[in-house]
Each structure stands twice: as C-alpha cells, then as structure tokens.
Design a protein around this motif. Structure first.
Motif, PDB file in Angstrom:
ATOM      1  N   GLY A 117      29.521 121.471-123.539  1.00  0.00           N
ATOM      2  CA  GLY A 117      30.383 121.025-122.407  1.00  0.00           C
ATOM      3  C   GLY A 117      31.789 120.309-122.698  1.00  0.00           C
ATOM      4  O   GLY A 117      32.855 120.762-122.357  1.00  0.00           O
ATOM      5  N   LYS A 121      35.449 122.180-122.054  1.00  0.00           N
ATOM      6  CA  LYS A 121      36.495 121.406-121.442  1.00  0.00           C
ATOM      7  C   LYS A 121      37.766 121.382-122.065  1.00  0.00           C
ATOM      8  O   LYS A 121      38.827 121.812-121.543  1.00  0.00           O
ATOM      9  CB  LYS A 121      35.966 120.121-120.819  1.00  0.00           C
ATOM     10  CG  LYS A 121      35.015 120.168-119.669  1.00  0.00           C
ATOM     11  CD  LYS A 121      34.517 118.915-119.536  1.00  0.00           C
ATOM     12  CE  LYS A 121      33.352 118.871-118.475  1.00  0.00           C
ATOM     13  NZ  LYS A 121      33.175 117.504-118.014  1.00  0.00           N
ATOM     14  N   TYR A 145      27.586 128.561-117.101  1.00  0.00           N
ATOM     15  CA  TYR A 145      29.004 128.377-117.025  1.00  0.00           C
ATOM     16  C   TYR A 145      29.488 128.031-115.506  1.00  0.00           C
ATOM     17  O   TYR A 145      30.577 127.865-115.377  1.00  0.00           O
ATOM     18  CB  TYR A 145      29.863 129.542-117.764  1.00  0.00           C
ATOM     19  CG  TYR A 145      29.526 129.836-119.085  1.00  0.00           C
ATOM     20  CD1 TYR A 145      30.281 129.017-119.913  1.00  0.00           C
ATOM     21  CD2 TYR A 145      28.512 130.567-119.460  1.00  0.00           C
ATOM     22  CE1 TYR A 145      29.989 129.293-121.339  1.00  0.00           C
ATOM     23  CE2 TYR A 145      28.257 130.770-120.913  1.00  0.00           C
ATOM     24  CZ  TYR A 145      28.882 130.100-121.798  1.00  0.00           C
ATOM     25  OH  TYR A 145      28.685 130.180-123.130  1.00  0.00           O
ATOM     26  N   TYR A 148      31.435 124.926-115.030  1.00  0.00           N
ATOM     27  CA  TYR A 148      32.803 124.897-115.587  1.00  0.00           C
ATOM     28  C   TYR A 148      33.628 125.771-114.706  1.00  0.00           C
ATOM     29  O   TYR A 148      34.707 126.094-115.071  1.00  0.00           O
ATOM     30  CB  TYR A 148      32.843 125.242-116.907  1.00  0.00           C
ATOM     31  CG  TYR A 148      31.825 124.485-117.617  1.00  0.00           C
ATOM     32  CD1 TYR A 148      32.273 123.109-118.048  1.00  0.00           C
ATOM     33  CD2 TYR A 148      30.562 124.655-118.039  1.00  0.00           C
ATOM     34  CE1 TYR A 148      31.255 122.428-118.716  1.00  0.00           C
ATOM     35  CE2 TYR A 148      29.534 123.932-118.644  1.00  0.00           C
ATOM     36  CZ  TYR A 148      30.076 122.765-119.020  1.00  0.00           C
ATOM     37  OH  TYR A 148      29.123 122.011-119.771  1.00  0.00           O
ATOM     38  N   ILE A 346      37.979 120.233-112.909  1.00  0.00           N
ATOM     39  CA  ILE A 346      38.153 120.182-114.469  1.00  0.00           C
ATOM     40  C   ILE A 346      39.574 119.874-114.789  1.00  0.00           C
ATOM     41  O   ILE A 346      40.078 118.808-115.477  1.00  0.00           O
ATOM     42  CB  ILE A 346      37.398 121.272-115.164  1.00  0.00           C
ATOM     43  CG1 ILE A 346      35.945 121.338-114.935  1.00  0.00           C
ATOM     44  CG2 ILE A 346      37.662 121.115-116.594  1.00  0.00           C
ATOM     45  CD1 ILE A 346      35.200 122.374-115.639  1.00  0.00           C
TER      46      ILE A 346
END
Length: 399
Positions: A117, A121, A145, A148, A346
C-alpha cells in the motif's frame, strides 16, 4: 523502530545494481520463467520506473540512508517492489500516454505490514505529478486494489477446451499459417492493419513494434505469434504460450477478420496438435468473448471452478480528474454547464470543484476550477465509471 526506505529507479546505472535482486524477487513471487524475466529486464525494464521498499538485511545494523546505491545493495534487502511501465493506449479515437502498474509484490515473510500500500500510494503520487491521466493494472484479486480507488473496467470470459486431432480434418485447405517473423515487410503491414481493425474501445494499439515484442515474449515460453492467410490476405493472428502442465497452451491474444473466427480456431487447434505431437491437448483462451460460441463446437468445454466466467482483467485509477471531466457525458438531469466536486481519498490535490461546460457533438468539454457551490459530487471511481461506461477494454498483460 523500522528503518525502511523507498527508492525510485529511473536510470540505467541504478538499475544495474538492483537488477539481480529484482529478478529473484519477481521469479520467487510470480513463478515466471527466468528466460521471460531476463527478456523483460532487457526490454521494458530499461524504460520504466521502479519503486523499491528496502529494509535492513538480517544481522545488519541500520544502513546510512544517505549512502550510495552500492552501499544500500549490500546493507538492505527488497521487501516490496512495484514497476510503472509506460504505454500508449488507444482510447476511442485518441492515443493516450499512460502507465501500466505491474510487478507489485512483497516477500512472503514480510507481508501484512502495509508495504504494498505504501508503494502503491507513492506510485500514484509520482504519476499524478508527471501529468499521467490514469494508470491501469491487471489484478490478481480485485479486492486488493479497491481501497486505492481502482475501478474494474475490463472483463474476459476465460475458458479451457480439450482439442483433439480429429479437428485437423475440419481445416480449410486454402488457409495457411505463417509465423509473424517470417512475413515480408509488406505482409507485416497487412497483418498490423488486420490487428488494428479487430480492436475497439480501449486497447494497446497493435503496431509492428508491439507485435514484434509480443512474438519475442511468446518465444520465452516456447510459444509463437502465428498469422493465418487466405490466398494473399491475412485473416487471423494467434499469440500463444506453451508450458508443460495442466493447461499447457494458453492463447493470450487472437485477432480475426470478420467471419473467419471459426476457421482460424480450427486451423490453430490442428496446428497445435501437430506441433506438439499430441492426440489431444488443453488450450486456454484468455478472452473467449472475442470468439463466437460456434468456434468451439467440436471441442469438449472444461469449465474450471477457479476461473470465473467473467474475470476482471483490467482496473483503472484516475490520476487527472480534468482529463476525465473533459470527456464526461452529461448525466440525466444535468444542465449544459455543471459545477462538479471531485473526491479523491488518496491524492488530496484532486479534491477540487470544477465548472464543466459540456461540448456539442464530438467536441471535448470545457473544464475550469471553480469556487462556486457544487451541484453534484463525484468520487474518482464514479468519474471513471461514467466516462468509460459501455466502452470495451482490452489490455493484455504480456506486453
């Protein structure tokens, strides 16, 4: 306290130092042949970006993070890695420079610590800064996924069939198989044109360079890229891999002219039995949706429980909302001009409000930042779904 470190490999000098550890981790996690991985390192690796999360080797004191790359190789080990491979995708009528995220893995004994992760990112942040409109990947499992904000967009109905020698009798005599590498320059151009005409929506444009690379990579698994001709016209192409095992032949790409699906399959089936001297052999089609159901009428279809009928093969992650807003179609109830707020969990820099003026006919929308109160709010996932709704997606993993 962990003394982990993320490094980004972009230049050949750095990559030379880390090549062998990356090869070993790739083979260990994915089980690919050494020959395939070496070819990948000699080709795509040279032009991509690689993120490595490093941790101290067992028995070593914490490394000096300001040290040289050579010191890091000696003192640290790769805990997790991620590759960002540049690709040109055909999206409708336009070509778009994007990145394929691949090789995402963590050493087995170091899993469950959030390393993947962290790298994912960081990759999204880097690609966002570089102005990449979106990234895509081929998920081992969709659930990995979704947190994200990757969106499942490409699906394929995978199928395994048992091919027998009796199918050789069905092959039309006027069809001829020629390996792609044996074609003349003009014949290659004709084959490239056939391949392009058989795709639509979102796909990797099958240029001559692309097909040459596809052929080279199939050779690392004893496969081929073969072309099928009727008289002097190409009517099909099949790229396949071969490896001893439960399903030895895997068709990874197939291109056919309209009306030739059945004949190309029959010819290929007979060719495979002959090449590998088999009375019967299992063949897996990775995208059976491209073929008519008649194509496999003389085979025994084997539905494998572990291969879903509609397996997600592609997920896309929005990196630049403006790019998507410029191609967004107005939804029911929207006006010609709409104030839209975008939510990105994110990439905080994407959390903006935009005025979108929808273009007439095939013109792109006008998109500008706005300080007005939004009329609607879209997550980046919803934005991707709206823009790509109804568009076929085909992004083969091999190249």
């Amino acid at each position: 306290m962990e003394t982990n470190e993320i490094i980004r490999l972009q230049h050949q000098e750095e990559k030379k130092l880390w090549r062998k550890p990356c090869e070993m981790l790739w083979i260990d996690v994915f089980g690919d042949r050494e020959q395939f991985v070496e070819h990948y390192m000699d080709s795509t690796w040279k032009r991509n970006q690689v993120l490595l999360l490093l941790c101290p080797k067992a028995g070593m004191p914490p490394a000096n993070t300001s040290g040289t790359s050579g010191q890091l190789v000696k003192e640290k080990t790769i805990a997790s890695m991620l590759h960002m491979n540049p690709y040109v995708l055909q999206v409708g009528e336009e070509k778009v420079n994007v990145h394929y995220i691949v090789g995402v893995c963590t050493k087995e004994e170091l899993r469950g610590r959030g390393y993947m992760g962290t790298l994912l990112k960081e990759a999204l942040r880097i690609l966002n800064e570089q102005g990449v409109p979106f990234a895509y990947l081929m998920p081992a499992a969709v659930e990995i996924y979704l947190p994200y904000q990757f969106v499942p967009v490409g699906f394929a109905e995978k199928m395994i069939c048992l091919v027998t020698r009796k199918q050789e009798e069905l092959v039309a005599a006027e069809l001829l198989i020629v390996p792609f590498g044996n074609l003349s320059g003009e014949e290659r151009k004709m084959a490239v044109r056939l391949a392009g005409e058989s795709r639509e929506g979102i796909y990797v444009p099958p240029t001559e360079d692309y097909l040459r690379e596809l052929e080279t990579q199939t050779h690392t698994y004893e496969g081929e890229l073969i072309t099928v001709w009727q008289n002097s016209e190409p009517v099909g192409m099949v790229a396949y891999l071969y490896e001893e095992g439960e399903t030895p032949v895997e068709v990874i790409q197939i291109f056919t002219a309209d009306g030739y699906e059945e004949q190309v399959c029959e010819l290929f089936h007979g060719y495979i039995c002959e090449r590998f001297r088999a009375e019967q052999i299992q063949i897996q089609y990775d995208d059976i949706s491209q073929l008519s159901k008649r194509d496999l009428k003389d085979t025994e279809i084997l539905r494998m429980a572990e291969i879903p009928r509609n397996k997600c093969i592609t997920m896309i992650r929005c990196l630049d909302p403006v790019w998507f807003l410029g191609r967004l179609q107005p939804q029911p109830g929207w006006n010609r001009s709409c104030i839209i707020e975008i939510k990105d969990d994110i990439l905080s820099e994407n959390n903006r409000v935009y005025r979108v003026v929808f273009g007439a006919d095939d013109q792109k929308n006008e998109v500008a930042f706005s300080e007005e109160l939004p009329e609607c709010c879209l997550s980046v996932e919803t934005l991707v779904k709206y823009v790509l709704d109804g568009m076929s997606v085909y992004t083969p993993e091999l190249v």
